[in-house]
Design an enzyme around this catalytic site. Structure first.
Site, PDB file in Angstrom:
ATOM      1  N   ASP A  90       2.925   4.353   1.455  1.00 40.57           N
ATOM      2  CA  ASP A  90       3.795   4.455   0.348  1.00 40.57           C
ATOM      3  C   ASP A  90       3.372   5.475  -0.687  1.00 40.57           C
ATOM      4  O   ASP A  90       3.174   5.376  -1.605  1.00 40.57           O
ATOM      5  CB  ASP A  90       3.551   2.743  -0.295  1.00 40.57           C
ATOM      6  CG  ASP A  90       4.577   2.585  -1.175  1.00 40.57           C
ATOM      7  OD1 ASP A  90       5.741   3.402  -1.551  1.00 40.57           O
ATOM      8  OD2 ASP A  90       4.684   1.968  -2.340  1.00 40.57           O
ATOM      9  N   GLY A 103       4.619  -4.865 -10.422  1.00 38.77           N
ATOM     10  CA  GLY A 103       5.404  -4.437  -9.347  1.00 38.77           C
ATOM     11  C   GLY A 103       5.629  -5.464  -8.394  1.00 38.77           C
ATOM     12  O   GLY A 103       5.544  -6.588  -8.628  1.00 38.77           O
TER      13      GLY A 103
END
Length: 656
Positions: free
Chosen positions: A148, A34
């Site tokens: 998130d 990521g």
């Protein structure tokens, strides 16, 4: 966390490494990458269990502000002991990197579920998203904010347990001082709360908003806002209200409709206060309770179970074969006579004839039996290989859809099985056949196993602004993208450091897609243009459009340059400046003015000499005179003492 459809060795290093992190954790292979870290499958040598190891990217591991926040958030996340939260076991640092050790969740994500199903029912939503609200409630009680919440961070274990991942890392990124600026929005633009876009202080209600958007997507099948760029998408959360799901989907209950509207209110004061309130409201909105979510896809029999549900399979009783008789039926007892034959039976007659024959030797009997058996086997094998199940070429079905591949293989006489694990592929579209096994020849009637593609791996573009070129390219490649380098001028970023990326950091893309890395070449040089003999207003606008500052430092009379036009510039044309530098201009006031002289009473010749000597344009008009001396100036225009300048037109009236 890994996706059950992803291959265990996809994108990683095959085999185990020789070095142990922290003296106990061995890295096995890479699972995902990521914007901030790379996730690996690892093994805890002390407790003998598999774990997930998140290793920070090098440019973050060198950021003291980020690391300080990361350490605090790792400790707080490790204290979150909840069945619906991915457990944090340990964290540590080496000379080269910083890592986090977490629970390894083998399964799929909510994003995979939505990709497979499109939309979910209310009871299915309660099964999959209700535990997420409960997990947020536990975190909010301890003062932690996720920041998130999105389908990619909701993991579904193989046993049906729903788990929320990545607590703390996003917050550490948002509060770092050097790697992430104040203008960076941490989180996915499709789920980010309005106050996060505006740069305001966040609390538990920001997580409520993000989970509300996830609820909307699960009901409708898509997120409420879709901008052309991530920034445009994020700004829509400020400019617009999330619509009611019932606007696009019929049959949504009023309670669930109202719940989504309240959870996604633009003003945080209008939302649920935290995850606990949202979890209670969701349970009340779906009074029927959770239900098992059926995720079967062809031969892929994966079922996610709701909380506290159990499915028990009981094998059916074995059927009695047709030729097996029940006790007492179809058989005679030893004492029962045969009424059909009054004399000796056929069996008795055969025994008598057999007793009269000479005995056969055992060896001869065994040999004949063996030869007969071999002959039967050869004939049966030949029939099997040539008639019943001959070898055939397996049709090439790679790249096609599952339905077309199944139809083609079954038409060729093969059984079809779909492998339960999907495999990421940058070349084969999702849900298409990636490979078949066996791929060349097989017996008719045998099973051909099809492995389906999960499509390109999705990942976030990492944040590499401020890093050097080599580091940035490595980070981009580790994230699964193909980096391309382009020069860019920057007023603030030093030479050879990264200005940014196209698309921007945290944009979600697909594996193999290009990402342009903008490398600073320093300040942009600007060549000063020639601005002489042009109106000063136009010149000032032109210089400011180039990024230069235009300043009028003086105004002077000039006999040839019109008023308001540029007479001089500093520096000279062709000089090289940079954005914000100054160009000094001297502007003309036009020709200098003076008093009109007295020429009345002068002769025409003398008047012309005086006026033309001052660069005035003289027009002579004759005036008929009686008893006046001819050739003498009787009148003038303008009158004596009026202001004039070179080039002005004046008139004298001369007696004729």
């Amino acid at each position: 966390m890994p996706d059950a459809r992803s291959p265990s060795s996809s994108g990683g290093t095959a085999g185990a490494t020789s070095e142990l992190l922290g003296g106990r954790y061995r890295i096995i292979d890479k699972l995902a990458s990521g914007g901030m870290a790379t996730v690996h499958r690892g093994h805890d040598q002390v407790l003998e269990r598999d774990v997930a190891i998140k290793i920070l990217h090098p440019h973050l591991a060198d950021d003291p502000a980020f690391l300080d926040r990361f350490r605090r958030e790792a400790r707080a996340a490790a204290a979150l002991n909840h069945p619906n939260i991915v457990a944090v076991y340990d964290w540590g640092e080496t000379d080269e990197t910083t890592y986090l050790v977490m629970e390894l969740v083998v399964g799929m994500s909510l994003r995979d579920v939505l990709r497979m199903r499109g939309r979910l029912t209310a009871r299915e939503i309660l099964s999959l998203i209700g535990p997420v609200a409960t997990a947020l409630s536990a975190a909010h009680d301890r003062g932690m904010i996720h920041r998130d919440v999105k389908p990619e961070n909701v993991l579904l274990a193989a046993n049906g347990t729903v788990k929320l991942a990545d607590f703390g890392l996003a917050r550490a990124a948002a509060e770092s001082g050097s790697t992430f600026g104040s203008d960076v929005i941490v989180g996915s633009p499709h789920y980010v709360a309005p106050e996060a876009v505006a740069g305001a202080q966040l609390d538990a209600r920001a997580d409520v908003y993000s989970l509300g958007v996830v609820l909307y997507e699960a009901i409708v099948g898509e997120t409420p806002f879709q901008g052309e760029t991530p920034t445009a998408t994020a700004l829509q959360h400020i400019a617009n209200e999330v619509p009611r799901p019932s606007r696009d989907i019929a049959g949504v209950s009023p309670a669930l409709d109202a719940l989504v509207v309240r959870a996604t209110a633009t003003d945080p004061d209008d939302r649920f206060a935290d995850g606990w309130e949202l979890a209670q409201a969701l349970g009340a909105a779906v009074p029927e309770g959770p239900v098992a979510v059926d995720l079967r896809n062809g031969e892929h029999h994966t079922v996610v179970l709701p909380t506290e549900s159990v499915i028990t399979e009981v094998p059916a009783p074995r059927r009695r074969r047709d030729h097996e008789s029940e006790p007492g039926k179809g058989k005679r007892t030893a004492d029962e006579p045969d009424a059909r034959a009054p004399g000796p039976s056929r069996r008795q007659r055969r025994k008598r004839r057999k007793a009269l024959r000479p005995p056969r030797r055992p060896v001869v009997i065994a040999t004949r039996a063996l030869l007969i058996g071999l002959l039967v086997m050869l004939v049966a094998g030949g029939l099997w290989a040539t008639v019943i199940a001959p070898f055939r070429d397996v049709p090439e079905v790679s790249g096609g859809t599952l339905d077309s591949a199944r139809a083609e293989l079954e038409a060729a006489g093969f059984d079809v099985r779909v492998a339960p694990l999907y495999v990421y592929s940058a070349d084969t579209p999702a849900d298409h056949v990636l490979q078949s096994e066996p791929a060349d020849r097989a017996r008719r009637g045998s099973t051909v196993t099809l492995t389906l593609s999960a499509g390109p791996r999705r990942a976030e573009v990492p944040q590499v602004a401020g890093a050097d070129e080599a580091t940035a390219l490595d980070v981009i490649r580790e994230a699964g993208f193909e980096p391309e380098v382009r020069d860019a001028f920057s007023e603030t970023v030093p030479v050879d450091q990264v200005v940014g990326t196209l698309p921007p950091a945290f944009t979600v893309g697909r594996e193999g897609e290009p990402v342009t890395v903008l490398i600073s070449r320093g300040r942009e040089p600007i060549t000063v243009p020639d601005v002489f003999n042009a109106p000063s207003d136009d010149i000032i606008e032109r210089l400011e459009a180039l990024g230069l500052e235009a300043v009028v430092v003086d105004e002077v009379n000039h006999q040839e340059v019109p008023e308001g036009w540029v007479v001089e510039q500093n520096p000279e044309p062709g000089a090289v400046l940079f954005r914000g530098d100054q160009v000094q201009l001297t502007v003309s006031l036009g020709p200098k003015q003076f008093d009109m002289p007295e020429v009345r009473g002068e002769t025409e010749e003398r008047a012309l000499e005086i006026l033309q000597g001052l660069d005035l344009v003289v027009e002579v008009e004759r005036v008929r005179a009686f008893f006046r001396p001819p050739g003498v100036v009787a009148e003038q225009d303008p009158a004596p003492g009026k202001k004039v300048k070179a080039g002005d037109e004046v008139t004298i009236f001369v007696w004729d």
